[in-house]
Write a protein that holds these residues in place. Structure first.
Motif, PDB file in Angstrom:
ATOM      1  N   GLN A  57       6.521  29.030  33.437  1.00 56.68           N
ATOM      2  CA  GLN A  57       6.437  27.865  33.013  1.00 56.68           C
ATOM      3  C   GLN A  57       6.282  26.885  34.326  1.00 56.68           C
ATOM      4  OE1 GLN A  57       7.370  25.786  29.377  1.00 56.68           O
ATOM      5  NE2 GLN A  57       8.504  27.236  28.574  1.00 56.68           N
TER       6      GLN A  57
ATOM      7  N   ASN B 262      -0.330  33.968  37.526  1.00 60.59           N
ATOM      8  CA  ASN B 262      -0.986  33.524  36.280  1.00 60.59           C
ATOM      9  C   ASN B 262      -0.226  34.514  35.289  1.00 60.59           C
ATOM     10  OD1 ASN B 262      -2.338  31.987  34.524  1.00 60.59           O
ATOM     11  ND2 ASN B 262      -4.209  33.163  34.852  1.00 60.59           N
ATOM     12  N   ASP B 263       0.956  34.011  34.914  1.00 58.96           N
ATOM     13  CA  ASP B 263       1.657  34.877  34.001  1.00 58.96           C
ATOM     14  C   ASP B 263       1.972  33.996  32.798  1.00 58.96           C
ATOM     15  OD1 ASP B 263       3.903  36.145  32.472  1.00 58.96           O
ATOM     16  OD2 ASP B 263       3.943  37.885  34.100  1.00 58.96           O
ATOM     17  N   ARG B 264       1.839  34.327  31.759  1.00 54.72           N
ATOM     18  CA  ARG B 264       2.105  33.502  30.608  1.00 54.72           C
ATOM     19  C   ARG B 264       3.474  33.242  30.285  1.00 54.72           C
ATOM     20  NH1 ARG B 264       3.877  36.606  25.967  1.00 54.72           N
ATOM     21  NH2 ARG B 264       3.436  38.661  26.165  1.00 54.72           N
ATOM     22  N   ARG B 265       4.588  33.949  30.900  1.00 54.33           N
ATOM     23  CA  ARG B 265       5.870  33.717  30.964  1.00 54.33           C
ATOM     24  C   ARG B 265       6.428  32.813  31.720  1.00 54.33           C
ATOM     25  NH1 ARG B 265       8.209  39.480  32.392  1.00 54.33           N
ATOM     26  NH2 ARG B 265       6.497  39.199  33.900  1.00 54.33           N
TER      27      ARG B 265
ATOM     28  N   CYS C 257      14.958  32.386  31.710  1.00 53.28           N
ATOM     29  CA  CYS C 257      13.367  31.914  31.597  1.00 53.28           C
ATOM     30  C   CYS C 257      12.659  31.973  33.084  1.00 53.28           C
ATOM     31  CB  CYS C 257      13.775  30.496  31.299  1.00 53.28           C
ATOM     32  SG  CYS C 257      13.932  29.232  32.415  1.00 53.28           S
TER      33      CYS C 257
END
Length: 413
Positions: A74, A69-72, A30
């Motif tokens: 968290q 700013n990467d959607r993967r 992750c």
């Protein structure tokens, strides 16, 4: 030389791995970062998952605004109380294989274990290491690495330089010349920071082999007792034992605090200073100690281009009374403060003695009562929590103690 079987167990990206497991994610695949406060762009990254480190270059000490700013990816707040509970449970797992006195908890995510004497039960050191590694992954779903060596130093070096890549590895004294001596730059050697590295470089020492073959007397002349330690560590020699104190006797009690904002008003600075003096006095009383030398450090903010001062004053009688320490700090503050914006404050009490006797003074007849009052306040806080008894300054806008009482290890619980 000591030739034990010492394991150094390190949890990989511990905070990030724990948070990943709590979210149902695989810690190794992750993209997750634990930051001090997700709402503050300047907040520090406390831990990053291995994938985030490798692919995005985000590591401990990076800032929130540096995370792409990467959607993967968290970004989560820390859960310090949970991390500490998991760390305690992992220590209990160690206790299945070795007695408590053979376990030395180096930090929340790193421990040393001496497995001599239990090999007839569990197998050799490498077998025990794999059992522990597999047990942690099975019960907690957390990744770890284990270095094995004849002493604490060698096991730690084995962990950092080889085991973190392989999972489990072992070094012996015969590996010193082939594996340890080629280590360069020197800062990769445990115990050598950037400043010491630069000094050694100026002496013509660029790898551990050169350090090991440098004249001992010249190292001692340059670094004192630390030079002796550097020399022996370069040969893989370490006499410390798991669980043994790093140094006999407490030489000082202190507290340093980086403020959440810049403090411009001297009155506000003094309010935080009083809170810090309270904590330093409490730490001294906790060990039934008192001290004669009070040190004050003030760090100015970046807008002042940094800087600051660190000054000390030795008082006549040893003390662990909050107001004695505070009044001494005020003297130092008034004398050396330059009116600049403050971002960091540190206070320490040294020249330590036992608090078994108190010097009476004709001019301070209430001194024994003030000393005893400190111990009574400590008992109340110990029983009901640190926020159960606070000074009035802690309820002002400048105070930090009320907010910090809700934190664990300086971060969100």
């Amino acid at each position: 030389m000591p030739n034990n079987k010492t394991l150094c167990v390190d949890m990989k990206s511990f905070y990030a791995s724990c948070s990943a497991v709590m979210l149902g994610l695989d810690p190794m695949t992750c993209y997750l970062a634990v930051v001090g406060n997700t709402e503050r762009q300047g907040s520090v990254v406390l831990a990053a998952s291995p994938k985030l480190k490798k692919e995005f270059g985000i590591k401990t000490g990076s800032r929130r605004f540096e995370i792409p700013n990467d959607r993967r990816i968290q970004v989560v707040n820390p859960q310090m109380a949970t991390y500490l509970r998991i760390s305690t449970e992992i220590t209990r797992l160690f206790n299945r294989y070795v007695p408590k006195e053979s376990i030395h908890t180096y930090s929340v995510d790193e421990s040393f274990l001496q497995v001599d004497g239990v090999e007839s039960i569990w197998g050799d050191a490498e077998t025990i290491a794999w059992k522990i590694k597999d047990g942690i992954e099975r019960e907690f779903q957390l990744p770890c690495a284990v270095g094995i060596g004849p002493n604490m130093l060698m096991s730690k070096l084995c962990l950092d330089l080889e085991a973190k890549k392989k999972g489990v590895a072992e070094w012996t004294y015969s590996d010193v010349k082939t594996k340890l001596w080629k280590v360069s730059p020197l800062r990769e050697m445990w115990g050598i920071g950037s400043r010491v590295e630069k000094t050694l470089n100026r002496m013509g020492i660029f790898n551990v082999g050169q350090l090991a073959n440098y004249p001992l007397e010249l190292l001692e002349k340059k670094f004192g007792i630390m030079g002796n330690q550097l020399y022996h560590h370069a040969w893989g020699i370490d006499f410390s034992q798991p669980g043994a104190p790093l140094m006999q006797g407490q030489i000082s009690f202190g507290k340093s605090q980086i403020l959440l904002r810049d403090y411009h008003d001297p009155k506000e600075i003094k309010r935080v200073l009083l809170e810090i003096c309270e904590e330093v006095a409490r730490r001294a009383r906790q060990h039934n100690k008192a001290g004669r030398t009070v040190s004050l450090g003030i760090g100015y903010s970046k807008e002042e281009f940094g800087g600051g001062f660190h000054r000390s004053k030795t008082i006549e009688s040893p003390t662990n009374i909050t107001m004695d320490i505070y009044e001494t700090c005020l003297e130092l503050f008034e004398k050396f403060y330059e009116g600049k914006t403050v971002r960091q404050i540190s206070v320490s009490l040294s020249n330590i003695v036992e608090d078994s006797e108190i010097q009476l003074s004709l001019f301070e007849l209430d001194r024994p009562k003030r000393r005893q009052l400190g111990y009574v306040m400590d008992q109340i806080r110990h029983k009901h929590g640190s926020a159960s008894l606070l000074r009035a300054v802690s309820y002002t806008a400048a105070g930090t103690a009320k907010h910090r009482s809700t934190l664990v290890g300086g971060h969100k619980a």
